[in-house]
Design a protein around this motif. Sequence first.
Motif, PDB file in Angstrom:
ATOM      1  N   LEU A   1       1.607  -4.007 -11.904  1.00 43.68           N
ATOM      2  CA  LEU A   1       1.627  -5.600 -11.743  1.00 43.68           C
ATOM      3  C   LEU A   1       1.121  -6.292 -12.876  1.00 43.68           C
ATOM      4  O   LEU A   1       1.654  -7.132 -13.413  1.00 43.68           O
ATOM      5  CB  LEU A   1       1.257  -5.963 -10.480  1.00 43.68           C
ATOM      6  CG  LEU A   1       1.555  -7.495 -10.198  1.00 43.68           C
ATOM      7  CD1 LEU A   1       2.583  -8.090 -10.238  1.00 43.68           C
ATOM      8  CD2 LEU A   1       0.609  -7.866  -8.995  1.00 43.68           C
ATOM      9  N   LEU A   2       0.115  -5.599 -13.264  1.00 42.59           N
ATOM     10  CA  LEU A   2      -0.687  -6.293 -14.521  1.00 42.59           C
ATOM     11  C   LEU A   2       0.118  -6.232 -15.692  1.00 42.59           C
ATOM     12  O   LEU A   2       0.295  -7.183 -16.649  1.00 42.59           O
ATOM     13  CB  LEU A   2      -1.976  -5.845 -14.677  1.00 42.59           C
ATOM     14  CG  LEU A   2      -2.895  -6.097 -15.817  1.00 42.59           C
ATOM     15  CD1 LEU A   2      -3.099  -7.556 -15.827  1.00 42.59           C
ATOM     16  CD2 LEU A   2      -4.144  -5.452 -15.768  1.00 42.59           C
TER      17      LEU A   2
ATOM     18  N   GLU B   1      -4.242  -4.214  -0.576  1.00 39.02           N
ATOM     19  CA  GLU B   1      -3.643  -3.050  -0.268  1.00 39.02           C
ATOM     20  C   GLU B   1      -2.903  -2.272  -1.533  1.00 39.02           C
ATOM     21  O   GLU B   1      -2.517  -0.960  -1.508  1.00 39.02           O
ATOM     22  CB  GLU B   1      -2.557  -2.859   0.937  1.00 39.02           C
ATOM     23  CG  GLU B   1      -3.188  -3.836   2.133  1.00 39.02           C
ATOM     24  CD  GLU B   1      -2.200  -3.987   3.061  1.00 39.02           C
ATOM     25  OE1 GLU B   1      -0.896  -3.550   2.951  1.00 39.02           O
ATOM     26  OE2 GLU B   1      -2.255  -4.832   3.987  1.00 39.02           O
ATOM     27  N   LEU B   2      -2.835  -2.823  -2.695  1.00 42.76           N
ATOM     28  CA  LEU B   2      -2.286  -2.238  -3.612  1.00 42.76           C
ATOM     29  C   LEU B   2      -3.044  -1.148  -4.244  1.00 42.76           C
ATOM     30  O   LEU B   2      -4.246  -1.248  -4.498  1.00 42.76           O
ATOM     31  CB  LEU B   2      -1.972  -3.271  -4.843  1.00 42.76           C
ATOM     32  CG  LEU B   2      -0.919  -4.250  -4.879  1.00 42.76           C
ATOM     33  CD1 LEU B   2      -1.056  -5.365  -6.005  1.00 42.76           C
ATOM     34  CD2 LEU B   2       0.505  -3.637  -4.792  1.00 42.76           C
ATOM     35  N   PRO B   3      -2.326   0.142  -4.303  1.00 43.98           N
ATOM     36  CA  PRO B   3      -2.984   1.202  -4.997  1.00 43.98           C
ATOM     37  C   PRO B   3      -3.209   0.828  -6.419  1.00 43.98           C
ATOM     38  O   PRO B   3      -2.659   0.395  -7.040  1.00 43.98           O
ATOM     39  CB  PRO B   3      -1.999   2.635  -4.833  1.00 43.98           C
ATOM     40  CG  PRO B   3      -0.678   1.877  -4.565  1.00 43.98           C
ATOM     41  CD  PRO B   3      -1.054   0.533  -3.839  1.00 43.98           C
ATOM     42  N   PRO B   4      -4.188   1.640  -7.096  1.00 41.83           N
ATOM     43  CA  PRO B   4      -4.521   1.448  -8.506  1.00 41.83           C
ATOM     44  C   PRO B   4      -3.275   1.339  -9.476  1.00 41.83           C
ATOM     45  O   PRO B   4      -3.179   0.649 -10.242  1.00 41.83           O
ATOM     46  CB  PRO B   4      -5.644   2.577  -8.672  1.00 41.83           C
ATOM     47  CG  PRO B   4      -6.374   2.655  -7.454  1.00 41.83           C
ATOM     48  CD  PRO B   4      -5.314   2.522  -6.350  1.00 41.83           C
ATOM     49  N   PRO B   5      -2.359   2.433  -9.249  1.00 44.32           N
ATOM     50  CA  PRO B   5      -1.268   2.373 -10.107  1.00 44.32           C
ATOM     51  C   PRO B   5      -0.333   1.152  -9.943  1.00 44.32           C
ATOM     52  O   PRO B   5       0.228   0.823 -10.883  1.00 44.32           O
ATOM     53  CB  PRO B   5      -0.399   3.934  -9.732  1.00 44.32           C
ATOM     54  CG  PRO B   5      -1.387   4.483  -8.769  1.00 44.32           C
ATOM     55  CD  PRO B   5      -2.406   3.649  -8.367  1.00 44.32           C
TER      56      PRO B   5
ATOM     57  N   GLY C   1       0.822  -1.335  -0.014  1.00 51.75           N
ATOM     58  CA  GLY C   1      -0.094  -0.012  -0.007  1.00 51.75           C
ATOM     59  C   GLY C   1       0.872   1.370  -0.177  1.00 51.75           C
ATOM     60  O   GLY C   1       0.409   2.280  -0.282  1.00 51.75           O
ATOM     61  N   GLN C   2       2.149   0.913   0.268  1.00 54.55           N
ATOM     62  CA  GLN C   2       2.966   2.276   0.211  1.00 54.55           C
ATOM     63  C   GLN C   2       3.551   2.635  -1.072  1.00 54.55           C
ATOM     64  O   GLN C   2       4.464   3.527  -1.187  1.00 54.55           O
ATOM     65  CB  GLN C   2       4.205   2.168   1.325  1.00 54.55           C
ATOM     66  CG  GLN C   2       3.729   1.751   2.717  1.00 54.55           C
ATOM     67  CD  GLN C   2       2.909   2.915   3.282  1.00 54.55           C
ATOM     68  OE1 GLN C   2       3.249   4.024   3.160  1.00 54.55           O
ATOM     69  NE2 GLN C   2       1.671   2.629   3.807  1.00 54.55           N
ATOM     70  N   LEU C   3       3.407   1.782  -1.893  1.00 56.35           N
ATOM     71  CA  LEU C   3       3.680   2.059  -3.498  1.00 56.35           C
ATOM     72  C   LEU C   3       3.157   3.243  -4.081  1.00 56.35           C
ATOM     73  O   LEU C   3       2.176   3.189  -4.193  1.00 56.35           O
ATOM     74  CB  LEU C   3       3.390   0.779  -4.314  1.00 56.35           C
ATOM     75  CG  LEU C   3       4.460  -0.503  -3.906  1.00 56.35           C
ATOM     76  CD1 LEU C   3       4.090  -1.688  -4.938  1.00 56.35           C
ATOM     77  CD2 LEU C   3       6.004  -0.242  -4.276  1.00 56.35           C
ATOM     78  N   ARG C   4       4.113   4.144  -4.078  1.00 54.27           N
ATOM     79  CA  ARG C   4       3.602   5.453  -4.552  1.00 54.27           C
ATOM     80  C   ARG C   4       4.488   5.889  -5.836  1.00 54.27           C
ATOM     81  O   ARG C   4       5.472   5.222  -6.265  1.00 54.27           O
ATOM     82  CB  ARG C   4       3.710   6.498  -3.510  1.00 54.27           C
ATOM     83  CG  ARG C   4       2.684   6.264  -2.485  1.00 54.27           C
ATOM     84  CD  ARG C   4       1.216   6.466  -2.908  1.00 54.27           C
ATOM     85  NE  ARG C   4       0.272   6.381  -1.884  1.00 54.27           N
ATOM     86  CZ  ARG C   4      -0.464   5.291  -1.559  1.00 54.27           C
ATOM     87  NH1 ARG C   4       0.043   4.141  -2.072  1.00 54.27           N
ATOM     88  NH2 ARG C   4      -1.114   5.282  -0.654  1.00 54.27           N
ATOM     89  N   GLY C   5       4.300   6.868  -6.579  1.00 53.35           N
ATOM     90  CA  GLY C   5       4.923   7.639  -7.635  1.00 53.35           C
ATOM     91  C   GLY C   5       5.157   6.411  -8.643  1.00 53.35           C
ATOM     92  O   GLY C   5       3.993   5.912  -9.167  1.00 53.35           O
ATOM     93  N   ASP C   6       6.222   5.997  -9.156  1.00 53.12           N
ATOM     94  CA  ASP C   6       6.401   5.087 -10.188  1.00 53.12           C
ATOM     95  C   ASP C   6       6.322   3.722  -9.682  1.00 53.12           C
ATOM     96  O   ASP C   6       7.356   2.928  -9.522  1.00 53.12           O
ATOM     97  CB  ASP C   6       7.721   5.474 -10.895  1.00 53.12           C
ATOM     98  CG  ASP C   6       7.734   4.739 -12.255  1.00 53.12           C
ATOM     99  OD1 ASP C   6       6.997   3.874 -12.427  1.00 53.12           O
ATOM    100  OD2 ASP C   6       8.686   4.825 -12.917  1.00 53.12           O
ATOM    101  N   ALA C   7       5.175   3.284  -9.583  1.00 54.41           N
ATOM    102  CA  ALA C   7       4.634   1.917  -8.911  1.00 54.41           C
ATOM    103  C   ALA C   7       5.314   0.994  -9.984  1.00 54.41           C
ATOM    104  O   ALA C   7       5.653   0.027  -9.545  1.00 54.41           O
ATOM    105  CB  ALA C   7       3.338   1.807  -8.723  1.00 54.41           C
ATOM    106  N   LEU C   8       5.087   1.218 -11.237  1.00 56.02           N
ATOM    107  CA  LEU C   8       5.794   0.221 -12.147  1.00 56.02           C
ATOM    108  C   LEU C   8       7.061  -0.104 -11.975  1.00 56.02           C
ATOM    109  O   LEU C   8       7.739  -1.199 -11.943  1.00 56.02           O
ATOM    110  CB  LEU C   8       5.333   0.406 -13.511  1.00 56.02           C
ATOM    111  CG  LEU C   8       5.914  -0.503 -14.755  1.00 56.02           C
ATOM    112  CD1 LEU C   8       5.446  -1.746 -14.507  1.00 56.02           C
ATOM    113  CD2 LEU C   8       5.535   0.114 -16.000  1.00 56.02           C
ATOM    114  N   ALA C   9       8.113   0.751 -11.795  1.00 54.18           N
ATOM    115  CA  ALA C   9       9.396   0.675 -11.883  1.00 54.18           C
ATOM    116  C   ALA C   9       9.801  -0.057 -10.577  1.00 54.18           C
ATOM    117  O   ALA C   9      10.755  -0.894 -10.219  1.00 54.18           O
ATOM    118  CB  ALA C   9      10.207   2.136 -11.613  1.00 54.18           C
ATOM    119  N   GLN C  10       8.983   0.383  -9.340  1.00 59.83           N
ATOM    120  CA  GLN C  10       9.304  -0.222  -8.093  1.00 59.83           C
ATOM    121  C   GLN C  10       8.914  -1.587  -8.248  1.00 59.83           C
ATOM    122  O   GLN C  10       9.838  -2.494  -7.535  1.00 59.83           O
ATOM    123  CB  GLN C  10       8.488   0.353  -6.825  1.00 59.83           C
ATOM    124  CG  GLN C  10       8.764   1.865  -6.698  1.00 59.83           C
ATOM    125  CD  GLN C  10       7.926   2.621  -5.671  1.00 59.83           C
ATOM    126  OE1 GLN C  10       7.779   2.050  -4.461  1.00 59.83           O
ATOM    127  NE2 GLN C  10       7.169   3.579  -6.044  1.00 59.83           N
TER     128      GLN C  10
END
Length: 547
Positions: free
Chosen positions: A254-255, A245-249, A216-225
Amino acid sequence: MAARSSGVTLSSVNEVAEALLCAAYQPLPTLPRLLESLMRSLAESTGALEGALWVRGHGALAFRRSGRELHLAWMDAPGATPPPGVALAAQAASIEERLVYGGASVGELRLSFGADPGREAEVAALCQALSRGLAPLVKRYDVQRWAEERLGQPMVLIGASAAIRAVDTFIERVAASPLPVLIHGEFGTEKELIAASIHSLGPDRDGPFAVVHDPGQLRGDALAQLSRSFEQARGGTLFVDGLDELPPPAQSGLLELLRAGQGIRGRADEGRAPPRIIGSSTSDLHRLAREGQFSRSLLMKLDFLSVTLPPLSARREDIKPLVAWVLHRYGHPWDRKSTEELIDVCQEYAWPENIVELERVVVRLAVMTGAEPIRRADILEHTPWIAPAPAHAAGAPGGRSAAPQPQSPSKEIASRWTRMVLAGDFSELPALHDGLGRALVYLSEHYAEPISLSQLARHARVSASHLTYLFKSSLGTSFKPFLGQVRIQRAKQLLETSRQRITDVAITVGFADLSHFEKLFRRLVGVSPRVYRRQAASSGRNDGKTR
């Protein structure tokens, strides 16, 4: 029981095998002691003269009967092949049964039950059922060894209840598959342990086991993380602990990774396969998808193999071995510290935080009681919330007075936190459970929005049932009444300081129904919103108008 007096019938062989496994398992947290107890019980149940149990990677345990005495001994150091058979009695019939897990042999049980060929079929059936049930228990300790070597922590599934044995069966069936796995369970259940078990018992056990905590703390460039974690897990497993808990981005990221089958775009595969994905959740992902809170496309990519872990309240027969394991893990003599009083109290308590709460409570009691066994008086003194003292009790066993029970949080506590939420004052949050703290912070910013208990629980990163428990135990109220208090308190402020119409005030603080707003306001404040505004105006607290 003596086989000659009670017998082992073919119709009850599975029940007998189950009883032997459970009886051997109950108080013993280590594999050697479990096997010793099991072999002793098996010898007594069947009247066997001699026998041996070889387990791959752990060694061979042999027994021999001498008169009324039964002698057990470990025959060799752990090895890859079974040792030579024990010397069996000259006229004894011999039974050999393999322990099979995931289609592979992991051990062998050999038994000589005496010169009574008429019982050979019965004892053979018992050995077969026992071997079938024992193999998954043995593999738990392979997971423990792997976790200690690779992760630096002791991880082992504890318990012999039907509910947790069903989880064993699930692990055995899915470990060899490359398909994604979804693990659902309440806060504090063994979700990461199950993920590690699936990985370590599968073909990629020597590959990486990467974990994404607090997604749930994944913010900003979630794809890169996520891509970095994806790359680290190539050739192994990526465990996302808290898919709900995954935010939409991050869901979209992940998809995209799953669709592409690669990590950072443009990077070479380097010959390593994409990782297997295992995800956990405390919320129902299908319900979240229906509500638009979780990506349906991502769920379709992940929803192949799934398991729901039983809460501790549904497997109370596992409490005793779990207490023993916790004491053993933290270096306390479990056979001296654990008492029937402790087990009885633990089996009656609901354990809303499941295993993690049990661990904290037992370790605390072990430390605070020194070298003494843990008695009920100790529980009442050091962890009173798990065993409230009877109202009429004047004292506790052992001559010590039980500590007075803490009163339920008062209305003043809930009112104080209502004001703090509205003011954004969280200086006292460290005194609360982290999950409740996250819920209050979220409410301070979103109290006027439509919000359900399940939505708030996702932001708090706990289950809905556990969040309900936290509200009641810490604030003395449940979520809905607390939310109502926050909204009405804010409405009072607006009525005192603004010129908004009462209808607009109701909408501003989160009420779509004016009638509901007025009824709740009258119940909590004692007067209607119009009267309250009039009283505030007459006392000089506002210059608003009533409409």
